[in-house]
Motif scaffolding. Structure first.
Motif, mmCIF file in Angstrom:
data_model
loop_
_atom_site.group_PDB
_atom_site.id
_atom_site.type_symbol
_atom_site.label_atom_id
_atom_site.label_comp_id
_atom_site.label_asym_id
_atom_site.label_seq_id
_atom_site.Cartn_x
_atom_site.Cartn_y
_atom_site.Cartn_z
ATOM 1 N N PRO A 188 0.790 -1.227 0.000
ATOM 2 C CA PRO A 188 0.000 0.000 0.000
ATOM 3 C C PRO A 188 0.828 1.287 0.000
ATOM 4 C CG PRO A 188 -0.012 -0.976 2.183
ATOM 5 C CD PRO A 188 0.709 -1.939 1.270
ATOM 6 N N TYR A 189 2.132 1.199 0.244
ATOM 7 C CA TYR A 189 2.964 2.395 0.340
ATOM 8 C C TYR A 189 4.097 2.367 -0.674
ATOM 9 C CZ TYR A 189 0.835 2.684 4.978
ATOM 10 O OH TYR A 189 -0.042 2.754 6.015
ATOM 11 N N THR A 190 4.492 3.557 -1.113
ATOM 12 C CA THR A 190 5.734 3.711 -1.864
ATOM 13 C C THR A 190 6.789 4.086 -0.838
ATOM 14 O OG1 THR A 190 4.537 4.449 -3.821
ATOM 15 C CG2 THR A 190 6.893 4.979 -3.719
ATOM 16 N N VAL A 191 7.905 3.347 -0.822
ATOM 17 C CA VAL A 191 8.963 3.534 0.173
ATOM 18 C C VAL A 191 10.306 3.679 -0.525
ATOM 19 C CG1 VAL A 191 7.702 2.239 1.950
ATOM 20 C CG2 VAL A 191 9.319 1.040 0.462
ATOM 21 N N VAL A 192 11.310 4.108 0.222
ATOM 22 C CA VAL A 192 12.672 4.194 -0.319
ATOM 23 C C VAL A 192 13.077 2.807 -0.820
ATOM 24 C CG1 VAL A 192 15.092 4.591 0.265
ATOM 25 C CG2 VAL A 192 13.332 6.144 1.119
ATOM 26 N N GLY A 193 13.620 2.768 -2.032
ATOM 27 C CA GLY A 193 13.996 1.512 -2.673
ATOM 28 C C GLY A 193 12.992 1.048 -3.709
ATOM 29 N N ASP A 194 11.800 1.627 -3.727
ATOM 30 C CA ASP A 194 10.777 1.265 -4.705
ATOM 31 C C ASP A 194 11.055 1.939 -6.041
ATOM 32 O OD1 ASP A 194 9.220 -0.421 -3.172
ATOM 33 O OD2 ASP A 194 7.800 1.134 -2.573
ATOM 34 N N CYS A 195 10.525 1.332 -7.100
ATOM 35 C CA CYS A 195 10.608 1.893 -8.445
ATOM 36 C C CYS A 195 9.208 2.275 -8.907
ATOM 37 C CB CYS A 195 11.217 0.884 -9.416
ATOM 38 S SG CYS A 195 12.971 0.582 -9.083
ATOM 39 N N VAL A 196 9.155 3.299 -9.752
ATOM 40 C CA VAL A 196 7.879 3.796 -10.263
ATOM 41 C C VAL A 196 7.982 4.054 -11.766
ATOM 42 C CG1 VAL A 196 7.181 4.826 -8.059
ATOM 43 C CG2 VAL A 196 8.449 6.204 -9.719
ATOM 44 N N TYR A 197 6.835 4.180 -12.401
ATOM 45 C CA TYR A 197 6.765 4.548 -13.811
ATOM 46 C C TYR A 197 5.705 5.637 -13.954
ATOM 47 C CZ TYR A 197 2.490 1.770 -14.043
ATOM 48 O OH TYR A 197 1.212 1.284 -13.835
ATOM 49 N N ALA A 198 5.803 6.434 -15.012
ATOM 50 C CA ALA A 198 4.832 7.487 -15.281
ATOM 51 C C ALA A 198 3.519 6.844 -15.712
ATOM 52 C CB ALA A 198 5.353 8.422 -16.366
ATOM 53 N N CYS B 81 11.275 -3.340 -9.406
ATOM 54 C CA CYS B 81 12.547 -2.783 -9.881
ATOM 55 C C CYS B 81 13.293 -3.737 -10.818
ATOM 56 C CB CYS B 81 13.446 -2.422 -8.697
ATOM 57 S SG CYS B 81 12.855 -1.003 -7.756
ATOM 58 N N ASP B 82 13.035 -5.037 -10.709
ATOM 59 C CA ASP B 82 13.747 -6.001 -11.555
ATOM 60 C C ASP B 82 13.121 -6.144 -12.943
ATOM 61 O OD1 ASP B 82 11.462 -7.549 -11.161
ATOM 62 O OD2 ASP B 82 12.495 -9.141 -10.061
ATOM 63 N N GLY B 83 12.080 -5.357 -13.222
ATOM 64 C CA GLY B 83 11.443 -5.391 -14.541
ATOM 65 C C GLY B 83 10.451 -6.523 -14.730
ATOM 66 N N SER B 84 10.154 -7.291 -13.679
ATOM 67 C CA SER B 84 9.255 -8.434 -13.812
ATOM 68 C C SER B 84 7.776 -8.041 -13.815
ATOM 69 C CB SER B 84 9.510 -9.438 -12.682
ATOM 70 O OG SER B 84 9.213 -8.848 -11.422
ATOM 71 N N GLY B 85 7.472 -6.794 -13.520
ATOM 72 C CA GLY B 85 6.080 -6.345 -13.507
ATOM 73 C C GLY B 85 5.588 -6.000 -14.892
ATOM 74 N N PRO B 86 4.319 -5.612 -15.015
ATOM 75 C CA PRO B 86 3.750 -5.282 -16.323
ATOM 76 C C PRO B 86 4.296 -3.982 -16.912
ATOM 77 C CG PRO B 86 2.131 -4.924 -14.591
ATOM 78 C CD PRO B 86 3.326 -5.566 -13.950
ATOM 79 N N TYR C 111 12.024 5.144 -12.600
ATOM 80 C CA TYR C 111 12.697 5.865 -11.529
ATOM 81 C C TYR C 111 12.775 4.986 -10.291
ATOM 82 C CZ TYR C 111 11.474 9.897 -14.417
ATOM 83 O OH TYR C 111 11.328 10.770 -15.460
ATOM 84 N N ARG C 112 13.820 5.216 -9.466
ATOM 85 C CA ARG C 112 13.937 4.534 -8.177
ATOM 86 C C ARG C 112 13.993 5.604 -7.089
ATOM 87 N NH1 ARG C 112 16.093 -0.503 -5.930
ATOM 88 N NH2 ARG C 112 16.567 -1.162 -8.045
ATOM 89 N N VAL C 113 13.195 5.406 -6.044
ATOM 90 C CA VAL C 113 13.194 6.318 -4.902
ATOM 91 C C VAL C 113 14.441 6.008 -4.071
ATOM 92 C CG1 VAL C 113 11.953 7.105 -2.852
ATOM 93 C CG2 VAL C 113 10.670 6.402 -4.898
ATOM 94 N N PRO D 107 7.379 12.892 3.797
ATOM 95 C CA PRO D 107 6.407 13.205 2.749
ATOM 96 C C PRO D 107 6.938 13.204 1.319
ATOM 97 C CG PRO D 107 6.994 15.189 3.942
ATOM 98 C CD PRO D 107 7.694 14.049 4.617
ATOM 99 N N VAL D 108 8.265 13.357 1.107
ATOM 100 C CA VAL D 108 8.768 13.479 -0.257
ATOM 101 C C VAL D 108 9.832 12.418 -0.518
ATOM 102 C CG1 VAL D 108 9.955 14.982 -1.914
ATOM 103 C CG2 VAL D 108 8.346 15.961 -0.281
ATOM 104 N N GLY D 109 9.661 11.697 -1.622
ATOM 105 C CA GLY D 109 10.672 10.751 -2.059
ATOM 106 C C GLY D 109 11.492 11.377 -3.179
ATOM 107 N N CYS D 110 12.796 11.245 -3.095
ATOM 108 C CA CYS D 110 13.706 11.754 -4.117
ATOM 109 C C CYS D 110 14.044 10.582 -5.035
ATOM 110 C CB CYS D 110 14.982 12.301 -3.464
ATOM 111 S SG CYS D 110 14.677 13.383 -2.059
ATOM 112 N N ALA D 111 13.708 10.691 -6.306
ATOM 113 C CA ALA D 111 13.888 9.577 -7.229
ATOM 114 C C ALA D 111 14.860 9.919 -8.354
ATOM 115 C CB ALA D 111 12.540 9.145 -7.823
ATOM 116 N N ARG D 112 15.631 8.921 -8.735
ATOM 117 C CA ARG D 112 16.570 9.037 -9.855
ATOM 118 C C ARG D 112 16.097 8.148 -10.986
ATOM 119 N NH1 ARG D 112 21.915 8.050 -6.284
ATOM 120 N NH2 ARG D 112 21.924 10.048 -5.222
ATOM 121 N N ARG D 113 16.465 8.519 -12.197
ATOM 122 C CA ARG D 113 16.147 7.693 -13.365
ATOM 123 C C ARG D 113 16.884 6.367 -13.263
ATOM 124 N NH1 ARG D 113 13.214 7.703 -17.558
ATOM 125 N NH2 ARG D 113 12.447 9.659 -18.260
ATOM 126 N N VAL D 114 16.184 5.293 -13.649
ATOM 127 C CA VAL D 114 16.804 3.942 -13.618
ATOM 128 C C VAL D 114 17.658 3.761 -14.840
ATOM 129 C CG1 VAL D 114 16.316 1.468 -13.607
ATOM 130 C CG2 VAL D 114 14.879 3.012 -12.299
#
Length: 152
Positions: free
Chosen positions: A86-96, A107-112, A117-119, A145-152
């Protein structure tokens, strides 16, 4: 999620047990409302009010609310980088996922969806993010409240 599963309470030592309750919250929960669960919850189980049948063990009704659940065995989608929970945490990856919206993915690309980006850290305000930050992500839970994310 799409598929609906029926869950029944059993002892965690039962061969039928698949997850344990980390926390239980009573009351009506509005759709899309924030939940109050431990940080590494794998999934949230929403509970409808019910009264057990005479054949069921227990003699009390079950009130509406939700339970914060953790799988007894891997995978643990709530762990950092696993693409769920239910939460986005440090170490998680996201997509637009649309204008000003991101969604979590493995993060390993196994999702749909491929990770974009990685937080890498959590701070109180955007100004606390390192200069290498390319995306600011609203975090929930206890990290800040704010996650700092870098491009993967």
């Amino acid at each position: 999620m799409g598929d609906t599963k029926d869950f029944h309470e059993v002892p965690c030592t039962s061969e039928r047990a698949v997850a344990k309750v980390l926390a239980r919250r009573n009351g009506v929960v509005a759709k899309g409302a924030a939940v109050d669960c431990p940080l590494y919850t794998d999934f949230v189980l929403y509970v409808s009010e019910s009264v057990p049948s005479a054949a069921a063990s227990g003699d009390a009704s079950v009130s509406r609310g939700y339970a914060c659940m953790r799988n007894l065995e891997p995978p643990h989608p709530g762990d950092p980088g696993m693409g769920g929970g239910p939460y986005t945490v440090v170490g998680d990856c996201v997509y637009a996922a649309g204008e000003d919206q991101v969604k979590e993915t493995a993060c390993d690309g196994s999702g749909p969806h491929a990770p974009q980006y990685r937080v890498v850290s959590a701070v109180g305000a955007r100004s606390g993010c390192p200069s290498s930050t390319r995306l600011y992500v609203q975090l929930t839970g206890r990290q800040g409240p704010v996650g700092c994310a870098r491009r993967v």
